[in-house]
Design an enzyme around this catalytic site. Structure first.
Site, mmCIF file in Angstrom:
data_model
loop_
_atom_site.group_PDB
_atom_site.id
_atom_site.type_symbol
_atom_site.label_atom_id
_atom_site.label_comp_id
_atom_site.label_asym_id
_atom_site.label_seq_id
_atom_site.Cartn_x
_atom_site.Cartn_y
_atom_site.Cartn_z
ATOM 1 N N CYS A 40 -1.504 9.121 2.481
ATOM 2 C CA CYS A 40 -1.116 8.547 1.188
ATOM 3 C C CYS A 40 -2.111 8.909 0.093
ATOM 4 O O CYS A 40 -1.768 8.937 -1.089
ATOM 5 C CB CYS A 40 -0.984 7.026 1.296
ATOM 6 N N GLU B 273 0.870 -1.179 0.000
ATOM 7 C CA GLU B 273 0.000 0.000 0.000
ATOM 8 C C GLU B 273 0.900 1.219 0.000
ATOM 9 O O GLU B 273 1.474 1.580 1.030
ATOM 10 C CB GLU B 273 -0.930 -0.014 1.222
#
Length: 472
Positions: free
Chosen positions: A247, A213
């Site tokens: 993110c 991720e």
């Protein structure tokens, strides 16, 4: 090595105890939920200490409630996810004589979790929802950038789980590197793409399956039909949440050339509404470490030196040069060029480049000229334009008329593509990610003619059968 010994104990326990029952999986998830509820204040204090300034509300929203939701969803659905899936045998005639095909979801065993500093509790416990629902054990390496929170999680989890179930290993980069070399049954890493290259290389030594991720430069495309005040408010909320240390934070905005100034004005209004002051405002998060503060301010200085218009959104025009914490005001970079670091690196801070475009295809081409991002955001009311953006770009996930929110949907897979990640989790997709999909075929009991025909000596029967198969 202690980590190796823990892994061996967990693997041995997995073999000794066999597959965890649904009841045990539910009970383990309930333990996690209880930990988060009982330690709410301690978690809020720890993250405020680690960041220097982070509001209780931001932590309760993102790290605590944001973890309890996925855990509850997994707990309430895992019995359904665990069911054996029936499939049709091929050729179909086998099924008529009693052959069966099915998929069973089996725990992989021990899953390694390398979690980051930006949402350290959420990005440890949200993966645990899928890991525990799938019946696995876990070893966790949290970030050294949030040491107080990492030690708190170690204390919390060791008090509620045996080391054979969940173990937490803390330490610096050298511990992280050794951790990534362990022969886990699966490894999930959340963090920077640059670090992921090393993790993937280490995992390759033991052929450990990976979920990565990562992040990247998630673009916002403002269509001409966008409601500018609403769009700017949602973009700036996403950009200032955790001071952009997300993110999925909107990384840059592509706006119609003649609407750039309208976006700037609307962004200014939205920031002044959310943050009348910044310096001593507990709602505005600080940058986690001096290294990251220097990196982000370096992007701003570099852009200014290369000719960008830099607009700091400070409603009270506060002087942030003398401050207790590492706070950076929301900053717009106008007229950015591709030679600026702010357009080359993932920003991970409250800095937002805004670039004008003339045609939608020009905006799409700009996005497609870069690495595929973790998220993409489109604002507008034009269905045809929206569809063109969706079909002509590739991103890990998309939110329409908002930013970041697709990550909160437990029924949607969350993951990147290429440099922004591989694999996906959340909800049923997380259960599957951390399970081995075991194919099971049961042959018919009777050894009838068609089966015998497939064995030597070959004769007219199999030749006729093969001719039919090949000719169609």
């Amino acid at each position: 090595m202690e980590m190796q010994a823990i892994l061996e104990r967990q693997k041995a326990a997995h073999l000794r105890d066999g597959e965890a029952s649904a009841e045990l999986r539910i009970e383990r998830i309930d333990r996690c939920i209880r930990l988060l509820r009982e330690n709410r204040r301690a978690i809020e204090d720890a993250l405020n200490t680690d960041f220097g300034a982070r509001s209780r509300e931001a932590t309760a929203f993102t790290d605590i409630a944001g973890s309890i939701g996925p855990l509850q969803h997994a707990r309430d659905n895992l019995r359904k996810w665990m069911r054996t899936e029936k499939r049709k045998p091929t050729p179909a005639i086998l099924g008529l004589f009693g052959a069966k095909a099915e998929v069973r979801y089996q725990p992989k065993g021990v899953v390694g979790v390398i979690s980051p500093w930006n949402f350290p509790v959420n990005l440890t416990f949200a993966p645990l929802a899928g890991i525990l629902a799938a019946g696995n054990r876990a070893m966790i390496k949290p970030s050294e950038y949030t040491p107080v929170t990492s030690e708190l999680m170690k204390t919390m989890l060791s008090g509620a789980f045996s080391e054979e179930e969940i173990a937490v290993v803390t330490g610096g980069p050298e511990i992280g590197e050794a951790f990534s070399h362990l022969a886990f049954d699966h490894l999930i890493f959340t963090g920077a793409t640059s670090v992921a290259r090393h993790v993937m290389r280490a995992a390759a030594e033991n052929l450990v399956p990976l979920t990565l991720e990562l992040g990247g430069k998630s673009p916002v495309i403002l269509g001409r039909s966008a409601d500018m005040p609403t769009a700017a408010a949602r973009v700036m909320n996403g950009k200032t949440l955790n001071a952009g240390q997300i993110c999925l934070a909107p990384d840059y905005v592509l706006a119609p050339q003649d609407q750039v100034e309208a976006f700037v004005a609307a962004a200014r209004t939205s920031v002044s509404t959310m943050f009348p002051t910044i310096k001593d405002n507990p709602d505005y998060t600080a940058v986690v470490a001096q290294r990251h503060f220097d990196r982000i301010t370096g992007y701003i200085d570099d852009a200014r030196a290369k000719g960008a218009r830099v607009i700091e959104l400070k409603p009270e025009s506060e002087d942030l040069s003398q401050q207790e914490h590492r706070k950076i005001a929301p900053t717009l970079i106008l007229d950015p060029t591709d030679d600026m670091k702010v357009m080359q690196e993932e920003i991970f801070g409250p800095v937002l480049p805004v670039k004008g475009y003339n045609t939608l295809d020009e905006a799409i081409a700009y996005v497609n000229g870069r690495d595929r991002p973790l998220g993409l955001y489109y604002f507008g009311a034009d269905a045809a334009e929206q569809e063109r953006v969706l079909t002509h770009t590739t991103a890990g996930g998309v939110t329409i008329n908002d930013v970041i929110m697709h990550v909160a949907q437990e029924e949607l897979p969350f993951g990147g593509v290429g440099p922004s990640g591989m694999g996906s989790y959340h909800g049923a997709d997380g259960f599957r990610e951390f399970s081995h999909r075991k194919a099971v075929f049961t042959q018919m009991k009777k050894d009838i003619g068609p089966l015998k025909m497939l064995r030597p000596p070959y004769g007219a029967g199999i030749r006729k059968f093969l001719d039919g198969q090949i000719k169609g």
